[in-house]
Write a protein that holds these residues in place. Sequence first.
Motif, PDB file in Angstrom:
ATOM      1  N   TRP A 310      -0.491  51.176  13.837  1.00 57.35           N
ATOM      2  CA  TRP A 310      -1.511  51.389  14.859  1.00 57.35           C
ATOM      3  C   TRP A 310      -2.054  52.821  14.884  1.00 57.35           C
ATOM      4  O   TRP A 310      -3.277  53.012  14.987  1.00 57.35           O
ATOM      5  CB  TRP A 310      -0.976  50.981  16.231  1.00 57.35           C
ATOM      6  N   PRO A 311      -1.204  53.879  14.777  1.00 59.34           N
ATOM      7  CA  PRO A 311      -1.774  55.236  14.767  1.00 59.34           C
ATOM      8  C   PRO A 311      -2.764  55.473  13.627  1.00 59.34           C
ATOM      9  O   PRO A 311      -3.660  56.316  13.752  1.00 59.34           O
ATOM     10  CB  PRO A 311      -0.525  56.130  14.602  1.00 59.34           C
ATOM     11  N   GLN A 312      -2.640  54.713  12.530  1.00 54.96           N
ATOM     12  CA  GLN A 312      -3.529  54.906  11.374  1.00 54.96           C
ATOM     13  C   GLN A 312      -4.883  54.219  11.545  1.00 54.96           C
ATOM     14  O   GLN A 312      -5.854  54.593  10.887  1.00 54.96           O
ATOM     15  CB  GLN A 312      -2.848  54.371  10.105  1.00 54.96           C
ATOM     16  N   VAL A 313      -4.934  53.211  12.426  1.00 58.24           N
ATOM     17  CA  VAL A 313      -6.173  52.437  12.566  1.00 58.24           C
ATOM     18  C   VAL A 313      -6.707  52.428  13.994  1.00 58.24           C
ATOM     19  O   VAL A 313      -7.679  51.736  14.289  1.00 58.24           O
ATOM     20  CB  VAL A 313      -5.955  50.972  12.096  1.00 58.24           C
ATOM     21  N   SER A 314      -6.100  53.201  14.870  1.00 60.24           N
ATOM     22  CA  SER A 314      -6.488  53.174  16.293  1.00 60.24           C
ATOM     23  C   SER A 314      -7.929  53.610  16.505  1.00 60.24           C
ATOM     24  O   SER A 314      -8.571  53.198  17.473  1.00 60.24           O
ATOM     25  CB  SER A 314      -5.542  54.053  17.126  1.00 60.24           C
ATOM     26  N   ARG A 315      -8.459  54.443  15.609  1.00 61.25           N
ATOM     27  CA  ARG A 315      -9.852  54.901  15.747  1.00 61.25           C
ATOM     28  C   ARG A 315     -10.846  53.851  15.241  1.00 61.25           C
ATOM     29  O   ARG A 315     -12.045  53.980  15.463  1.00 61.25           O
ATOM     30  CB  ARG A 315     -10.062  56.211  14.983  1.00 61.25           C
ATOM     31  N   ASP A 316     -10.334  52.856  14.536  1.00 63.56           N
ATOM     32  CA  ASP A 316     -11.212  51.854  13.937  1.00 63.56           C
ATOM     33  C   ASP A 316     -11.240  50.535  14.704  1.00 63.56           C
ATOM     34  O   ASP A 316     -12.146  49.726  14.500  1.00 63.56           O
ATOM     35  CB  ASP A 316     -10.769  51.565  12.496  1.00 63.56           C
ATOM     36  N   LEU A 317     -10.230  50.304  15.549  1.00 59.67           N
ATOM     37  CA  LEU A 317     -10.123  49.038  16.277  1.00 59.67           C
ATOM     38  C   LEU A 317     -10.156  49.291  17.776  1.00 59.67           C
ATOM     39  O   LEU A 317      -9.787  50.375  18.249  1.00 59.67           O
ATOM     40  CB  LEU A 317      -8.828  48.312  15.903  1.00 59.67           C
ATOM     41  N   ASP A 318     -10.594  48.277  18.520  1.00 58.10           N
ATOM     42  CA  ASP A 318     -10.715  48.426  19.979  1.00 58.10           C
ATOM     43  C   ASP A 318      -9.374  48.320  20.686  1.00 58.10           C
ATOM     44  O   ASP A 318      -9.178  48.924  21.746  1.00 58.10           O
ATOM     45  CB  ASP A 318     -11.672  47.359  20.538  1.00 58.10           C
ATOM     46  N   SER A 319      -8.450  47.542  20.135  1.00 58.45           N
ATOM     47  CA  SER A 319      -7.170  47.339  20.810  1.00 58.45           C
ATOM     48  C   SER A 319      -6.110  46.950  19.794  1.00 58.45           C
ATOM     49  O   SER A 319      -6.419  46.541  18.658  1.00 58.45           O
ATOM     50  CB  SER A 319      -7.291  46.234  21.871  1.00 58.45           C
ATOM     51  N   SER A 320      -4.839  47.077  20.202  1.00 61.06           N
ATOM     52  CA  SER A 320      -3.737  46.699  19.322  1.00 61.06           C
ATOM     53  C   SER A 320      -3.721  45.186  19.081  1.00 61.06           C
ATOM     54  O   SER A 320      -3.142  44.718  18.103  1.00 61.06           O
ATOM     55  CB  SER A 320      -2.410  47.149  19.923  1.00 61.06           C
ATOM     56  N   LYS A 321      -4.362  44.423  19.968  1.00 61.29           N
ATOM     57  CA  LYS A 321      -4.434  42.975  19.746  1.00 61.29           C
ATOM     58  C   LYS A 321      -5.250  42.665  18.491  1.00 61.29           C
ATOM     59  O   LYS A 321      -4.937  41.725  17.753  1.00 61.29           O
ATOM     60  CB  LYS A 321      -5.059  42.276  20.959  1.00 61.29           C
ATOM     61  N   GLN A 322      -6.315  43.443  18.243  1.00 60.63           N
ATOM     62  CA  GLN A 322      -7.091  43.243  17.015  1.00 60.63           C
ATOM     63  C   GLN A 322      -6.216  43.464  15.787  1.00 60.63           C
ATOM     64  O   GLN A 322      -6.317  42.740  14.799  1.00 60.63           O
ATOM     65  CB  GLN A 322      -8.281  44.203  16.987  1.00 60.63           C
ATOM     66  N   LEU A 323      -5.346  44.474  15.874  1.00 60.00           N
ATOM     67  CA  LEU A 323      -4.425  44.730  14.771  1.00 60.00           C
ATOM     68  C   LEU A 323      -3.493  43.535  14.565  1.00 60.00           C
ATOM     69  O   LEU A 323      -3.263  43.106  13.436  1.00 60.00           O
ATOM     70  CB  LEU A 323      -3.618  46.001  15.044  1.00 60.00           C
ATOM     71  N   SER A 324      -2.975  42.999  15.667  1.00 58.13           N
ATOM     72  CA  SER A 324      -2.091  41.832  15.576  1.00 58.13           C
ATOM     73  C   SER A 324      -2.806  40.649  14.940  1.00 58.13           C
ATOM     74  O   SER A 324      -2.240  39.926  14.113  1.00 58.13           O
ATOM     75  CB  SER A 324      -1.577  41.446  16.962  1.00 58.13           C
ATOM     76  N   ASP A 325      -4.077  40.454  15.305  1.00 56.42           N
ATOM     77  CA  ASP A 325      -4.851  39.350  14.732  1.00 56.42           C
ATOM     78  C   ASP A 325      -5.045  39.536  13.226  1.00 56.42           C
ATOM     79  O   ASP A 325      -4.958  38.575  12.454  1.00 56.42           O
ATOM     80  CB  ASP A 325      -6.210  39.240  15.425  1.00 56.42           C
ATOM     81  N   ILE A 326      -5.321  40.774  12.810  1.00 54.28           N
ATOM     82  CA  ILE A 326      -5.512  41.054  11.382  1.00 54.28           C
ATOM     83  C   ILE A 326      -4.223  40.789  10.617  1.00 54.28           C
ATOM     84  O   ILE A 326      -4.224  40.160   9.549  1.00 54.28           O
ATOM     85  CB  ILE A 326      -5.981  42.508  11.175  1.00 54.28           C
ATOM     86  N   LEU A 327      -3.082  41.241  11.172  1.00 52.95           N
ATOM     87  CA  LEU A 327      -1.795  41.041  10.507  1.00 52.95           C
ATOM     88  C   LEU A 327      -1.435  39.563  10.428  1.00 52.95           C
ATOM     89  O   LEU A 327      -0.890  39.092   9.417  1.00 52.95           O
ATOM     90  CB  LEU A 327      -0.704  41.826  11.239  1.00 52.95           C
ATOM     91  N   MET A 328      -1.753  38.810  11.482  1.00 52.32           N
ATOM     92  CA  MET A 328      -1.498  37.368  11.450  1.00 52.32           C
ATOM     93  C   MET A 328      -2.349  36.691  10.375  1.00 52.32           C
ATOM     94  O   MET A 328      -1.896  35.783   9.675  1.00 52.32           O
ATOM     95  CB  MET A 328      -1.784  36.759  12.829  1.00 52.32           C
TER      96      MET A 328
END
Length: 376
Positions: A310-328
């Motif tokens: 998350w610290p590496q992509v926090s500037r590119d995504l609106d929320s950590s949920k988007q990160l979870s969706d990408i990983l899924m």
Amino acid sequence: MLVGESGSRKDSALRGIKKLLIAADYKTIAADKITKEKFLIDLEEGMDKAHDPDERFDVSKNAKANPTMRALFGAERSKEPAECLIYSGEFNSFLGHSNLEFIDLLTALWDWEGNYENRIKNGRSVIIPDPTISLLAGNTPTGISMAFPIEVIGQGLFARLMQIYSEPTGRRITFPPPPPPELTLGLVMMLKEIRIKMIGQFEIKPQAVIALDDIYQSWKDLEDVRFKSYSSRRFTHLLKNCICFAASKQENFINLSTVIEANSVLHYTEYFMPKALGEFGKARNSDITEKILKLLDKAEVPLNSIKDIWPQVSRDLDSSKQLSDILMGLQAAGKVDTTSKGDVIIKKIPPTWDFVHSNITVLPEYSENQVKADLP
């Protein structure tokens, strides 16, 4: 097209090659940056003279007193092809961003036979005899997504590009020594001899014919669907590779050993080609997905999605949920796995080299990257 991240020394390699080609009198090289219309004019007039600063003509007289370069050198009505090498360390500087008209033009010229006729915007017509286009360029995965609109993935130009991917080597040489003069001279002389001697049709030896047929019949498309158009033209790439290897040995025939050498290099190249495109596709967060995969690929241990990613992509995504969706999504696509603790690790499927008429293990690149790239 040499593809790699910044620091993989693409431009350094290309600059060295260009110096050798110029020293060997290969002069039909396109300008570093050019419009589509001027490219056609240069190709008609003779690319080797069109941008030569020592060639100046008096344009104050009538047009008949100022013939085109091709007419001047007696090639206007000959069967000599209008050849051109597009040579660019930074391909986007040459092509621009999403320049569909230029992309379509290069695709049309690539396999054109006969005269190519075009009326360009200023009203002038160009007639180009047998345009013969080659391309040697450098780019990054991000640069590819900027140069090519997503629609071209399944179209002509991508099918005609061999994308040679490399990771940064990690080696740092503060003051690289110049190449030995005798080696440079030897390469220049070899290129000159190829230009003089390699004329006419190549003979394919009987054993090579059998091997090429075996390869053609047994070839299976690359798993990455983005290379479907490339797969349909793979045999053409193999034949061109065979010609290049034969010419480098100054042989006007293609034998079995040449086929094996060319096919081995092609298979090795194809294994890394998906990395050249990264996550280039129609997905909304394809660039962020590529960033995550690179992060996971370089990691020696599984990464925690919140603490490490998350610290590496926090500037590119609106929320950590988007990160979870990408990983899924990556897990569903079989690209990553999760550990019992919920950490994420990239999923590596070891390749197999069970291809007919190839011997990848003899390639220097294979021995250099076997451990680093986890090759069998």
